[in-house]
Design an enzyme around this catalytic site. Sequence first.
Site, PDB file in Angstrom:
ATOM      1  N   SER A   1      61.799  -9.395 -49.970  1.00 21.93           N
ATOM      2  CA  SER A   1      60.488  -9.678 -49.374  1.00 21.93           C
ATOM      3  C   SER A   1      60.424 -11.133 -48.943  1.00 21.93           C
ATOM      4  O   SER A   1      61.473 -11.777 -48.795  1.00 21.93           O
ATOM      5  CB  SER A   1      59.383  -9.339 -50.379  1.00 21.93           C
ATOM      6  OG  SER A   1      58.126  -9.346 -49.746  1.00 21.93           O
ATOM      7  N   ASN A   2      59.230 -11.660 -48.744  1.00 22.88           N
ATOM      8  CA  ASN A   2      59.080 -13.068 -48.340  1.00 22.88           C
ATOM      9  C   ASN A   2      57.816 -13.632 -48.985  1.00 22.88           C
ATOM     10  O   ASN A   2      57.113 -12.943 -49.702  1.00 22.88           O
ATOM     11  CB  ASN A   2      59.056 -13.180 -46.820  1.00 22.88           C
ATOM     12  CG  ASN A   2      57.961 -12.323 -46.224  1.00 22.88           C
ATOM     13  OD1 ASN A   2      56.788 -12.509 -46.502  1.00 22.88           O
ATOM     14  ND2 ASN A   2      58.368 -11.348 -45.405  1.00 22.88           N
ATOM     15  N   TYR A   3      57.536 -14.899 -48.691  1.00 24.78           N
ATOM     16  CA  TYR A   3      56.456 -15.605 -49.394  1.00 24.78           C
ATOM     17  C   TYR A   3      55.061 -15.368 -48.812  1.00 24.78           C
ATOM     18  O   TYR A   3      54.111 -15.995 -49.235  1.00 24.78           O
ATOM     19  CB  TYR A   3      56.730 -17.110 -49.385  1.00 24.78           C
ATOM     20  CG  TYR A   3      57.875 -17.521 -50.265  1.00 24.78           C
ATOM     21  CD1 TYR A   3      57.793 -17.380 -51.646  1.00 24.78           C
ATOM     22  CD2 TYR A   3      59.044 -18.047 -49.716  1.00 24.78           C
ATOM     23  CE1 TYR A   3      58.837 -17.756 -52.457  1.00 24.78           C
ATOM     24  CE2 TYR A   3      60.098 -18.433 -50.528  1.00 24.78           C
ATOM     25  CZ  TYR A   3      59.998 -18.289 -51.899  1.00 24.78           C
ATOM     26  OH  TYR A   3      61.018 -18.654 -52.703  1.00 24.78           O
ATOM     27  N   SER A   4      54.932 -14.491 -47.818  1.00 23.45           N
ATOM     28  CA  SER A   4      53.607 -14.300 -47.209  1.00 23.45           C
ATOM     29  C   SER A   4      52.592 -13.804 -48.249  1.00 23.45           C
ATOM     30  O   SER A   4      52.891 -12.927 -49.058  1.00 23.45           O
ATOM     31  CB  SER A   4      53.711 -13.275 -46.076  1.00 23.45           C
ATOM     32  OG  SER A   4      52.417 -12.896 -45.670  1.00 23.45           O
TER      33      SER A   4
ATOM     34  N   ALA B   1      54.188 -10.779 -42.005  1.00 21.92           N
ATOM     35  CA  ALA B   1      55.543 -11.320 -42.046  1.00 21.92           C
ATOM     36  C   ALA B   1      56.461 -10.134 -42.365  1.00 21.92           C
ATOM     37  O   ALA B   1      56.722  -9.826 -43.528  1.00 21.92           O
ATOM     38  CB  ALA B   1      55.644 -12.386 -43.115  1.00 21.92           C
TER      39      ALA B   1
END
Length: 409
Positions: free
Chosen positions: A214-217, A282
């Site tokens: 995943s990502n930091y969004s 994101a």
Amino acid sequence: MANFLQGKHIVLGVTGGIAAYKAAVLTRLLVKAGAEVQPVMTAAAKEFITPLTLSTLSGKPVISEFFTRNTGEWHSHVDLGLWADAMVVAPATACTIGKMAGGVADNMLVTTYLSAKAPVFVCPAMDLDMMAHPSTVANLRRLESYGNIIIDAAEGELASHLTGKGRMAEPEDIVKTLERYFRNAQCPSPLSGRKVMITAGPTREKIDPVRYISNYSTGKMGYALADELAARGADVIVVSGPVSVKPTQPGVKVVGVESALEMAEKSRELFPQCDVAVMCAAVADYRPAAPSATKIKREGNEPPQLQLVENPDIARSLGEMKQDDQLLVGFALETDHENENARKKMQRKKLDMVVLNSLRDAGAGFGTDTNKVTILTRKDNVSHEFPLKSKAEVAGDIADLIELLYCNE
Ligand code: CTP
């Protein structure tokens, strides 16, 4: 910006809960914004905050009885209901909410409510169990069905020292909601009644049942935009990856998804009915080619090699589907050659507008409460550069430009 509260008549109903102390701040803020505030208190409210405090701050004697005892002067709830441009009940206890829902007019506040011709804003405040009780939930729904606007309680520490949903909305947010209401009433947005879809948050791409990429969004920007557009009267639906933020504006719908594939499917399904779509999510560009159905074990195994495959580009596929009367807005997160890359993205994805974030700007991008954006539109060659602002304010700038584009389409 014009002051939409100037000269407005606000009946402020205060009921008996600990959050009654916030009614003092609310009165002060409303008066400061130019409104005339007439406090109406229940008997229980006076146990929590003195009428003297509210009459001093509002410059008007507090009303709580049907008549003044020593003079016999009658207080007409009908006149008060007609005088009001808005009635705000803050805090609204479970008891008063129940009385309002059931028409139990045994005090000045509820009789005024029943006589009010103006919009009524209800700000619940109570302990978490009372808030969650089916009777409170049903009563609030009933008030909504009467056209009242619920300014939802927030989560946090409560007077009981328990933590949960039940804190009254902050006075600043209540004032903002009122300002927006009067702004919309006086100059309706071209987005009023339009269907808007927003993708928000990160996506999660499964590696196995317990792990993902995943990502930091955090979804903060997408939800701020959802609130802003809903406040301008749009019918907003958020296709959201897993986030902990929630919309604060009433009426914003949220469809939860997890992976990019799910987000793509839902967005493509909803887009044909939308006037505007804003791609704020994101989206993970890649996903594991073959997620394991069982947990990948460490013991006796070499570190696994993750084979990735490309995810669909949701914005691009909506760009392909887009009709002439639809607006498609994207974001671009860049680290170098920002404007050039963002313009290329706008062309490649057939976007009408792109909101550019540069990761070189402090306070911009993921996780922060602030953002610094440059907005490019397809029609002109102009870059609208904005300074560092709160995400709520950035949402206002984006919404202003969407309105402008929408009008000129
Ligand atoms: N986007 C999307 N689907 C994807 C990737 C991106 O809908 N699979 C959308 C984003 O929501 C954003 C815009 O496309 O509105 C640009 O996203 P960004 O991550 O900046 O660009 P990418 O297309 O992923 O290109 P790159 O990573 O090469 O910069």
